[in-house]
Design a protein around this motif. Structure first.
Motif, PDB file in Angstrom:
ATOM      1  N   ASN A   1      -2.997   9.717   2.573  1.00 57.47           N
ATOM      2  CA  ASN A   1      -3.429   8.645   1.679  1.00 57.47           C
ATOM      3  C   ASN A   1      -2.642   7.370   1.925  1.00 57.47           C
ATOM      4  O   ASN A   1      -3.210   6.274   1.985  1.00 57.47           O
ATOM      5  CB  ASN A   1      -3.256   9.087   0.222  1.00 57.47           C
ATOM      6  CG  ASN A   1      -4.349   8.531  -0.674  1.00 57.47           C
ATOM      7  OD1 ASN A   1      -5.124   7.683  -0.268  1.00 57.47           O
ATOM      8  ND2 ASN A   1      -4.408   9.020  -1.887  1.00 57.47           N
ATOM      9  N   ALA A   2      -1.310   7.494   2.074  1.00 55.86           N
ATOM     10  CA  ALA A   2      -0.503   6.316   2.391  1.00 55.86           C
ATOM     11  C   ALA A   2      -0.892   5.766   3.758  1.00 55.86           C
ATOM     12  O   ALA A   2      -0.949   4.553   3.965  1.00 55.86           O
ATOM     13  CB  ALA A   2       0.982   6.667   2.363  1.00 55.86           C
ATOM     14  N   GLY A   3      -1.172   6.688   4.685  1.00 55.37           N
ATOM     15  CA  GLY A   3      -1.607   6.268   6.019  1.00 55.37           C
ATOM     16  C   GLY A   3      -2.943   5.561   5.995  1.00 55.37           C
ATOM     17  O   GLY A   3      -3.251   4.760   6.884  1.00 55.37           O
ATOM     18  N   ALA A   4      -3.740   5.866   4.963  1.00 51.82           N
ATOM     19  CA  ALA A   4      -5.029   5.181   4.806  1.00 51.82           C
ATOM     20  C   ALA A   4      -4.864   3.875   4.049  1.00 51.82           C
ATOM     21  O   ALA A   4      -5.354   2.822   4.468  1.00 51.82           O
ATOM     22  CB  ALA A   4      -6.013   6.091   4.078  1.00 51.82           C
TER      23      ALA A   4
ATOM     24  N   GLY B   1       0.812  -1.215   0.000  1.00 53.74           N
ATOM     25  CA  GLY B   1       0.000   0.000   0.000  1.00 53.74           C
ATOM     26  C   GLY B   1       0.841   1.258   0.000  1.00 53.74           C
ATOM     27  O   GLY B   1       0.541   2.236  -0.703  1.00 53.74           O
ATOM     28  N   ILE B   2       1.909   1.271   0.800  1.00 56.50           N
ATOM     29  CA  ILE B   2       2.798   2.431   0.860  1.00 56.50           C
ATOM     30  C   ILE B   2       3.490   2.656  -0.484  1.00 56.50           C
ATOM     31  O   ILE B   2       3.565   3.788  -0.994  1.00 56.50           O
ATOM     32  CB  ILE B   2       3.842   2.257   1.979  1.00 56.50           C
ATOM     33  CG1 ILE B   2       3.170   2.354   3.349  1.00 56.50           C
ATOM     34  CG2 ILE B   2       4.942   3.318   1.866  1.00 56.50           C
ATOM     35  CD1 ILE B   2       4.076   1.969   4.498  1.00 56.50           C
ATOM     36  N   LEU B   3       4.001   1.580  -1.078  1.00 53.23           N
ATOM     37  CA  LEU B   3       4.709   1.691  -2.350  1.00 53.23           C
ATOM     38  C   LEU B   3       3.805   2.214  -3.458  1.00 53.23           C
ATOM     39  O   LEU B   3       4.158   3.144  -4.187  1.00 53.23           O
ATOM     40  CB  LEU B   3       5.285   0.328  -2.754  1.00 53.23           C
ATOM     41  CG  LEU B   3       6.528  -0.138  -2.001  1.00 53.23           C
ATOM     42  CD1 LEU B   3       6.903  -1.552  -2.437  1.00 53.23           C
ATOM     43  CD2 LEU B   3       7.696   0.809  -2.238  1.00 53.23           C
TER      44      LEU B   3
ATOM     45  N   TYR C   1     -11.736   2.290   5.783  1.00 56.51           N
ATOM     46  CA  TYR C   1     -11.351   3.082   4.619  1.00 56.51           C
ATOM     47  C   TYR C   1     -12.240   4.301   4.395  1.00 56.51           C
ATOM     48  O   TYR C   1     -11.759   5.366   4.004  1.00 56.51           O
ATOM     49  CB  TYR C   1     -11.378   2.202   3.369  1.00 56.51           C
ATOM     50  CG  TYR C   1     -10.461   2.666   2.265  1.00 56.51           C
ATOM     51  CD1 TYR C   1      -9.911   3.943   2.252  1.00 56.51           C
ATOM     52  CD2 TYR C   1     -10.130   1.810   1.216  1.00 56.51           C
ATOM     53  CE1 TYR C   1      -9.059   4.344   1.248  1.00 56.51           C
ATOM     54  CE2 TYR C   1      -9.276   2.205   0.208  1.00 56.51           C
ATOM     55  CZ  TYR C   1      -8.752   3.471   0.229  1.00 56.51           C
ATOM     56  OH  TYR C   1      -7.908   3.865  -0.768  1.00 56.51           O
ATOM     57  N   SER C   2     -13.529   4.172   4.625  1.00 52.06           N
ATOM     58  CA  SER C   2     -14.444   5.262   4.307  1.00 52.06           C
ATOM     59  C   SER C   2     -14.092   6.568   5.039  1.00 52.06           C
ATOM     60  O   SER C   2     -13.964   7.619   4.401  1.00 52.06           O
ATOM     61  CB  SER C   2     -15.890   4.853   4.615  1.00 52.06           C
ATOM     62  OG  SER C   2     -16.784   5.864   4.208  1.00 52.06           O
ATOM     63  N   PRO C   3     -13.901   6.559   6.359  1.00 56.86           N
ATOM     64  CA  PRO C   3     -13.543   7.816   7.022  1.00 56.86           C
ATOM     65  C   PRO C   3     -12.166   8.337   6.622  1.00 56.86           C
ATOM     66  O   PRO C   3     -11.964   9.556   6.509  1.00 56.86           O
ATOM     67  CB  PRO C   3     -13.598   7.468   8.509  1.00 56.86           C
ATOM     68  CG  PRO C   3     -13.530   5.992   8.580  1.00 56.86           C
ATOM     69  CD  PRO C   3     -14.154   5.482   7.339  1.00 56.86           C
ATOM     70  N   LEU C   4     -11.215   7.444   6.377  1.00 56.03           N
ATOM     71  CA  LEU C   4      -9.889   7.884   5.982  1.00 56.03           C
ATOM     72  C   LEU C   4      -9.912   8.506   4.589  1.00 56.03           C
ATOM     73  O   LEU C   4      -9.243   9.510   4.324  1.00 56.03           O
ATOM     74  CB  LEU C   4      -8.918   6.699   6.023  1.00 56.03           C
ATOM     75  CG  LEU C   4      -8.567   6.191   7.421  1.00 56.03           C
ATOM     76  CD1 LEU C   4      -7.822   4.860   7.339  1.00 56.03           C
ATOM     77  CD2 LEU C   4      -7.731   7.208   8.186  1.00 56.03           C
ATOM     78  N   ASP C   5     -10.674   7.930   3.684  1.00 60.74           N
ATOM     79  CA  ASP C   5     -10.819   8.475   2.340  1.00 60.74           C
ATOM     80  C   ASP C   5     -11.443   9.867   2.396  1.00 60.74           C
ATOM     81  O   ASP C   5     -11.036  10.786   1.679  1.00 60.74           O
ATOM     82  CB  ASP C   5     -11.701   7.536   1.508  1.00 60.74           C
ATOM     83  CG  ASP C   5     -11.297   7.502   0.043  1.00 60.74           C
ATOM     84  OD1 ASP C   5     -10.228   8.034  -0.295  1.00 60.74           O
ATOM     85  OD2 ASP C   5     -12.043   6.916  -0.760  1.00 60.74           O
TER      86      ASP C   5
ATOM     87  N   THR D   1      -4.912  -1.893   2.993  1.00 61.52           N
ATOM     88  CA  THR D   1      -4.434  -3.019   2.191  1.00 61.52           C
ATOM     89  C   THR D   1      -3.996  -4.159   3.091  1.00 61.52           C
ATOM     90  O   THR D   1      -4.267  -5.340   2.814  1.00 61.52           O
ATOM     91  CB  THR D   1      -3.269  -2.576   1.281  1.00 61.52           C
ATOM     92  OG1 THR D   1      -3.660  -1.448   0.512  1.00 61.52           O
ATOM     93  CG2 THR D   1      -2.876  -3.703   0.320  1.00 61.52           C
ATOM     94  N   ALA D   2      -3.309  -3.814   4.186  1.00 67.21           N
ATOM     95  CA  ALA D   2      -2.896  -4.833   5.160  1.00 67.21           C
ATOM     96  C   ALA D   2      -4.110  -5.543   5.742  1.00 67.21           C
ATOM     97  O   ALA D   2      -4.151  -6.780   5.840  1.00 67.21           O
ATOM     98  CB  ALA D   2      -2.074  -4.174   6.269  1.00 67.21           C
ATOM     99  N   PHE D   3      -5.115  -4.763   6.127  1.00 70.08           N
ATOM    100  CA  PHE D   3      -6.334  -5.310   6.717  1.00 70.08           C
ATOM    101  C   PHE D   3      -7.063  -6.200   5.713  1.00 70.08           C
ATOM    102  O   PHE D   3      -7.532  -7.299   6.041  1.00 70.08           O
ATOM    103  CB  PHE D   3      -7.230  -4.164   7.175  1.00 70.08           C
ATOM    104  CG  PHE D   3      -8.481  -4.590   7.886  1.00 70.08           C
ATOM    105  CD1 PHE D   3      -8.430  -5.123   9.159  1.00 70.08           C
ATOM    106  CD2 PHE D   3      -9.722  -4.442   7.285  1.00 70.08           C
ATOM    107  CE1 PHE D   3      -9.590  -5.513   9.824  1.00 70.08           C
ATOM    108  CE2 PHE D   3     -10.889  -4.823   7.934  1.00 70.08           C
ATOM    109  CZ  PHE D   3     -10.818  -5.359   9.204  1.00 70.08           C
ATOM    110  N   GLN D   4      -7.143  -5.740   4.454  1.00 66.05           N
ATOM    111  CA  GLN D   4      -7.820  -6.516   3.416  1.00 66.05           C
ATOM    112  C   GLN D   4      -7.135  -7.868   3.204  1.00 66.05           C
ATOM    113  O   GLN D   4      -7.789  -8.899   3.087  1.00 66.05           O
ATOM    114  CB  GLN D   4      -7.846  -5.725   2.103  1.00 66.05           C
ATOM    115  CG  GLN D   4      -8.819  -4.567   2.122  1.00 66.05           C
ATOM    116  CD  GLN D   4      -8.701  -3.665   0.896  1.00 66.05           C
ATOM    117  OE1 GLN D   4      -7.698  -3.716   0.179  1.00 66.05           O
ATOM    118  NE2 GLN D   4      -9.707  -2.850   0.651  1.00 66.05           N
ATOM    119  N   MET D   5      -5.801  -7.856   3.168  1.00 64.43           N
ATOM    120  CA  MET D   5      -5.078  -9.114   2.960  1.00 64.43           C
ATOM    121  C   MET D   5      -5.267 -10.068   4.134  1.00 64.43           C
ATOM    122  O   MET D   5      -5.447 -11.276   3.943  1.00 64.43           O
ATOM    123  CB  MET D   5      -3.591  -8.827   2.756  1.00 64.43           C
ATOM    124  CG  MET D   5      -3.245  -8.343   1.367  1.00 64.43           C
ATOM    125  SD  MET D   5      -1.480  -8.516   1.042  1.00 64.43           S
ATOM    126  CE  MET D   5      -1.397  -7.858  -0.620  1.00 64.43           C
ATOM    127  N   ALA D   6      -5.223  -9.534   5.356  1.00 59.15           N
ATOM    128  CA  ALA D   6      -5.385 -10.385   6.538  1.00 59.15           C
ATOM    129  C   ALA D   6      -6.794 -10.970   6.601  1.00 59.15           C
ATOM    130  O   ALA D   6      -6.973 -12.168   6.864  1.00 59.15           O
ATOM    131  CB  ALA D   6      -5.072  -9.593   7.798  1.00 59.15           C
TER     132      ALA D   6
END
Length: 274
Positions: A58-61, A21-23, A109-113, A66-71
């Motif tokens: 955005n990277a912080g979001a 996600g960061i990259l 994701y919604s509040p961060l977006d 992405t980490a959460f989605q994969m887990a």
């Protein structure tokens, strides 16, 4: 001969998702800014700082999402298999698990977006945008556009964790060039899945961006009204404003994250699995 790959644990999925996600966000932030600015009908930034405004938020979001989605995806796949390690998931099972992970991730994701969109609109810091939203509209306003985000993320996550890998494996069987050039197959698979995800979700993403940019509901009451109003004023082209930039960004994101994930599975298999 197939390359040996290992299954990632929940912790490893979290780490790999965060790195991917960061990259992808850092590399593609100008495309994200272009997409948001186009959808919201604002002038384009005039300097590098403007194009990268919101990159930390955005990277912080994106990284934890992405980490959460994969887990969550890993957990759902195990749930589907129900302990049966003798078989692999079928294509529809992979896609279904990924869709579920994407929908669940919208809670975060919604509040961060929304904060990223308000940060760019108000040209302020992360804290400034968060304070402005909550002070004027309350904490519940952070979930404005949640349903649209859930729809978008379920399809998006199905793309990069389900359709993309499935398409890549299928493309490898289509021509010797792809079977001998894995990265070419991965690019093709990522572009196929990314384009499909972008076309399916962009009108919903446009409605969400309009809603989250109009916190007072002056113009857009909800996602349905935003879709109808944008279409009535600008036609189908209005619903796909910023679509080219978003499609390019999604294809790039799928390719980057898929490569990070594959590299992690191969590394674990070669160095840690007996």
């Amino acid at each position: 001969m197939a390359t040996k790959k290992a299954t990632l644990s929940d912790t490893e999925n979290l780490a790999v998702g965060a790195l991917g996600g960061i990259l992808e966000t850092g590399i593609q932030m100008p495309l994200i800014t272009y997409k948001i600015t186009s959808q919201d009908g604002r002038p384009m930034p005039k300097n590098i700082q403007g194009w990268y405004r919101g990159v930390v938020a955005n990277a912080g979001a994106v990284a934890p999402i992405t980490a959460f989605q994969m887990a969550v995806n890993g957990g759902l796949e195990r749930l589907i298999l129900a302990g049966d390690t003798s078989r692999e998931l079928q294509a529809h099972e992979k896609i279904g698990a990924a869709m579920g992970a994407g929908a669940i991730s919208s809670i975060l994701y919604s509040p961060l977006d929304l904060v990223v969109i308000q940060q760019q609109k108000l040209a302020t810091s992360i804290g400034g945008a968060l304070s402005a939203v909550t002070k004027e509209h309350g904490m519940a306003a952070l979930f404005r556009g949640f349903t649209s985000c859930a729809v978008r993320e379920s399809i998006y996550t199905a793309g990069y964790l389900g359709v993309g890998p499935v398409a890549t494996q299928h493309i490898k069987t289509m021509h010797p060039f792809f079977s001998e050039n894995e990265q070419a197959a991965r690019i093709a698979g990522s572009c196929f899945a990314g384009t499909m995800a972008a076309v399916m979700t962009h009108p919903v993403d446009t409605a969400k961006t309009c809603m989250q940019g109009d916190m007072a509901s002056t113009t857009y009451r909800n996602a349905r009204s935003a879709l109808g109003q944008v279409y009535s004023e600008h036609g189908i082209g209005g619903l796909y404003r910023g679509g080219a930039a978003r499609t390019a960004r999604i294809c790039g994101a799928f390719f980057i994250v898929d490569n990070v994930r594959e590299a992690a599975m191969k590394y674990k298999a070669e160095h840690f699995d007996s």
